[in-house]
Structure formats: structure tokens, C-alpha cells
Design an enzyme around this catalytic site. Structure first.
Site, short mmCIF file in Angstrom:
data_model
loop_
_atom_site.label_atom_id
_atom_site.label_comp_id
_atom_site.label_asym_id
_atom_site.label_seq_id
_atom_site.Cartn_x
_atom_site.Cartn_y
_atom_site.Cartn_z
N ARG A 16 0.85 -1.19 0.00
CA ARG A 16 0.00 0.00 0.00
C ARG A 16 0.89 1.24 0.00
O ARG A 16 1.92 1.28 0.71
CB ARG A 16 -0.89 0.04 1.25
CG ARG A 16 -2.07 -0.92 1.25
CD ARG A 16 -3.17 -0.46 0.30
NE ARG A 16 -4.34 -1.33 0.35
CZ ARG A 16 -4.53 -2.41 -0.42
NH1 ARG A 16 -3.63 -2.75 -1.33
NH2 ARG A 16 -5.63 -3.13 -0.31
N GLU A 65 -3.08 7.81 -4.13
CA GLU A 65 -3.38 6.88 -5.21
C GLU A 65 -4.77 7.18 -5.74
O GLU A 65 -5.70 7.25 -4.94
CB GLU A 65 -3.29 5.44 -4.69
CG GLU A 65 -3.33 4.41 -5.80
CD GLU A 65 -3.04 3.00 -5.32
OE1 GLU A 65 -2.03 2.79 -4.63
OE2 GLU A 65 -3.88 2.13 -5.62
N HIS A 113 -1.12 0.24 -9.65
CA HIS A 113 -1.80 -0.78 -8.84
C HIS A 113 -2.28 -1.92 -9.74
O HIS A 113 -3.47 -2.25 -9.78
CB HIS A 113 -2.96 -0.18 -8.04
CG HIS A 113 -3.33 -0.97 -6.83
ND1 HIS A 113 -3.68 -0.40 -5.62
CD2 HIS A 113 -3.41 -2.32 -6.62
CE1 HIS A 113 -3.96 -1.36 -4.74
NE2 HIS A 113 -3.80 -2.53 -5.33
#
Ligand code: NAI
Ligand code: 3PY
Length: 347
Positions: free
Chosen positions: A260, A289, A308
Site C-alpha cells: 500500500r 493513489e 496498482h
């Protein structure tokens, strides 16, 4: 094996994934079983529930699922983002005993988990399910950085002094001891690397030369040629890698984050890359993000950013389907779940 129950028909796969010991909890509680709801059925960000593989392999939910009937005990929650809606469903349905979440990381649901967990209610996640594709992505990123691919891909002329580092025999530090970390250890095996795992709780991880707890992070970082961040995002791991930690790394070491974004302090990372305090960094996840256009990380030295995509929807759909079908079968049979979330630890 096909299992039928009033509101659900499930295919239970023969194949069983190899999972880390923190993924399959030996102490996983058993809960009162009953009909299962699959929600939300029509949300627009759900690529899993709409996929045929999910529909075929896992669940055909019958009946009127919303509002949940008083007998409904299980909930398969398919939305990656609607954590406040999940909170509302949980608050309105105190009879639920099991909730399956769609992600390996449950940080997006942190508030719900801390405020609405109660005795008799078990949360399971996809932790460990996506280990194979995510470890594979981390593996590719390690090579790309050591071989300076980000620089070469942007280059428009020949370099008369070729550089690069071989992975063979190098020291790899993996932060986290879950499904992804264990799969990466397996994938690294042919390269004769010396692996140190940094984890929250004590206990040797198979395949690692040594395993230490997080309070030893500063001791092991200076030994690393490769650092891979594969831990859950919790209050304890936020900015676990900051300026101090980057300064402890060798100038020839690379950093990979496939967990993360907020585990790595982005400002400190940009500074360390541009000052060549580390050799390179690859981020599949960022803070914030999505990483906005123009963010200084995009143009930092020897950086590789992927959006991602370590596990794409096509990759995760069958893996999530397998996790759900295993847990549906466990729920119906009163057996132990896989991927039980420790709501206090936050993963
Ligand atoms: N880039 C991507 O597409 C994906 C990212 N992820 C992220 O990767 C994380 C790991 O995934 P899995 O291995 O499947 O989950 P997992 O739940 O099996 O592993 C999480 C690990 O985090 C570690 N951890 C927790 N607190 C820690 C601390 N204070 N210090 C050191 N380690 C700590 C534990 O060792 C635990 O084993 C997930 O939580 C998720 O956020 C997961 C899947 C896909
Ligand atoms: O499962 C997770 O936590 C993910 O990040 C999927 O991409």
C-alpha cells in the site's frame, strides 16, 4: 463438489491454495450459519461480481437479498470502495455472523472493522489469495530496477558504460510475512538470495535465512540489496519507510512497494531517489493513489511506477472466486474459515 443451501449454490474447487500461516488462522472461530447475502449486487465499480467466472464458480444468490432477511447470517461484500455502505449494512443487521471482504488488504474498511466488530461476527478477507500474481509483479520490478530498465526505457541514446546489478546471491529484505511474502520467497529460490523477513509477530518464516520483528528493521536495512514492502497498511506501518529508513539503505539497494502506498513516505522517497541515496524504487501503489499527473515521483531518478496493477481484475476474479467458495463451504459446514481478519491488528 457442489453445495446447496436455501439461498446459495456453490462450486467448491478441488484445488487448495498454499497460504501463509498468518493467512489461515488455526484459531479461526466457527459461527452460526444461515443464508448468505451477496452485496452490493449492482454497484458500478465491481468487476468481480459481474464476471462470468465469479458467477459460474461461486454463488448464485437467490431470493430478495435487500433488505436482508432476519435469517441471513453471511454476507459476501463485493465492493472495493463502499466501506461506509458496508458499515450501514452491518449496523442494520446485527444477526450477521460472517462477512467476506474482497481485498487482501482491509485498510479501506479500517473504520468499519474497529467500530462494528463484535463477538460472534467474523470478517474474512482475500489475504494471501492474490499472492502469486503480486509476487510475480514484485519479482519483475526487482529485475527492472537492478538492471536500470526505467532509465534505459527513457533513454534515446546508447550508453558507452553499461551498468546494472545481478540479483544472484544478493540480500533481500521482505517486510511482511503474509501470502505475498511467502510466494515471493518461493519465486526467488533459483537466485540463491539470502532472505530476511521483517514481521510484526515472532516466528521463523520457511525459506527465509532469518526472520526478525519490526523493531529490528533498522538493523537489517543496511544489509539489504533489495527491500520489498509486502506488509498490511495499519497504524503501525504507515510511513514505515521514511527518510531515516531510506538513509539506512545502501546506495546500491532498490526498494519495491507492492503493498500500500502509505507504507512509504513519498516525499522522503523522491528526495532519496534524486539524491541517489538508493539505486532505484518501484511502486505499484502510491500515496496518494492514483498518483496525480505532475507529482515529483513520476520524474524521480530510476523510478518505476505501475498503477496498482500487480493483480489485475482478470487475475483476481478466479482467485477471489476460490476464496469465497472455500469460505462459503466452511460457513455452511461449520468449519474453519480461511483469511480471518484480526480486527485489532487491522489485517
Ligand atoms: N499491489 C496489489 O495489487 C496488492 C496489494 N496487496 C497489499 O499487500 C498486503 C499483503 O498482502 P498479503 O500478503 O496477501 O496479506 P497478508 O494479510 O497475508 O499479509 C500481511 C502481512 O503484513 C505483515 N504486517 C502487519 N503488520 C506489520 C508490521 N507492523 N510490521 C511488519 N509486518 C507487518 C504481517 O506479517 C502479515 O503477514 C495487503 O495487506 C495489501 O494491502 C495485496 C494484494 C494485491
Ligand atoms: O487485494 C488487495 O488488497 C489489492 O490491493 C488488490 O489489488
Amino acid at each position: 463438489m457442489k453445495i446447496r443451501q436455501k439461498d446459495c449454490v456453490c462450486e467448491v474447487p478441488q484445488h487448495v491454495a498454499v497460504l501463509g500461516d498468518e493467512t489461515t488462522s488455526a484459531a479461526a472461530p466457527r459461527v452460526e450459519s444461515g443464508p448468505i447475502a451477496v452485496l452490493p449486487e449492482n454497484h458500478d465499480d465491481n468487476t468481480i461480481g459481474g464476471s462470468q467466472v465469479f458467477r459460474d464458480a461461486v454463488i448464485e444468490a437467490g431470493g430478495d437479498l435487500q433488505p436482508l432477511g432476519p435469517d441471513t447470517r453471511g454476507l459476501v461484500w463485493l465492493s472495493y470502495t463502499k466501506s461506509s455502505e458496508l458499515g450501514e449494512v452491518l449496523a442494520a443487521n446485527p444477526h450477521l455472523t460472517w462477512v467476506q471482504l474482497p481485498w487482501a488488504g482491509v485498510d479501506a474498511y479500517a473504520q468499519v472493522l474497529s467500530e462494528l466488530s463484535r463477538p460472534g461476527l467474523v470478517f474474512t478477507s482475500a489475504k494471501g489469495s492474490y499472492a502469486q500474481p503480486v509476487a510475480e509483479h514484485a519479482f519483475g520490478m526487482i529485475f527492472a530496477l537492478l538492471r536500470l530498465f526505467p532509465r534505459r526505457i527513457r533513454a534515446t541514446s546508447w550508453d558507452a558504460e553499461p551498468k546494472g546489478i545481478s540479483l544472484f546471491n544478493k540480500n533481500v529484505v521482505i517486510i511482511g510475512a503474509g501470502g505475498i511474502a511467502r510466494e515471493l520467497i518461493r519465486q526467488l529460490e533459483p537466485f540463491n538470495t539470502h532472505i530476511t523477513v521483517v514481521r510484526r509477530s515472532a516466528g521463523q518464516v520457511p525459506g527465509a535465512a532469518s526472520t526478525v520483528t519490526t523493531n529490528r528493521l533498522h538493523k537489517v536495512l543496511p544489509t539489504a540489496d533489495v527491500v520489498v514492502v509486502a506488509a498490511a497498511l495499519t497504524g503501525e506501518t504507515t510511513h514505515l519507510i521514511g527518510a531515516e529508513e531510506l538513509a539506512l539503505m545502501k546506495p546500491t539497494a532498490v526498494l519495491v512497494n507492492i503493498a500500500r502506498g502509505p507504507l512509504v513516505d513519498p516525499d522522503a522517497l523522491v528526495e532519496a531517489l534524486n539524491a541517489e541515496k538508493i539505486y532505484g524504487a518501484a511502486m505499484d501503489v502510491t500515496q496518494p493513489e492514483p498518483l496525480p499527473d505532475g507529482h515529483p515521483l513520476w520524474t524521480a531518478k530510476n523510478v518505476l511506477i505501475t498503477p496498482h496493477m500487480a493483480d489485475t481484475p482478470d487475475m483476481t476474479a478466479p482467485l477471489l472466486a476460490e476464496r469465497i467458495s472455500r469460505n462459503v463451504a466452511a460457513f455452511i459446514a461449520g468449519e474453519q474459515f480461511t483469511g480471518v481478519v484480526d480486527t485489532e491488528a487491522g489485517y
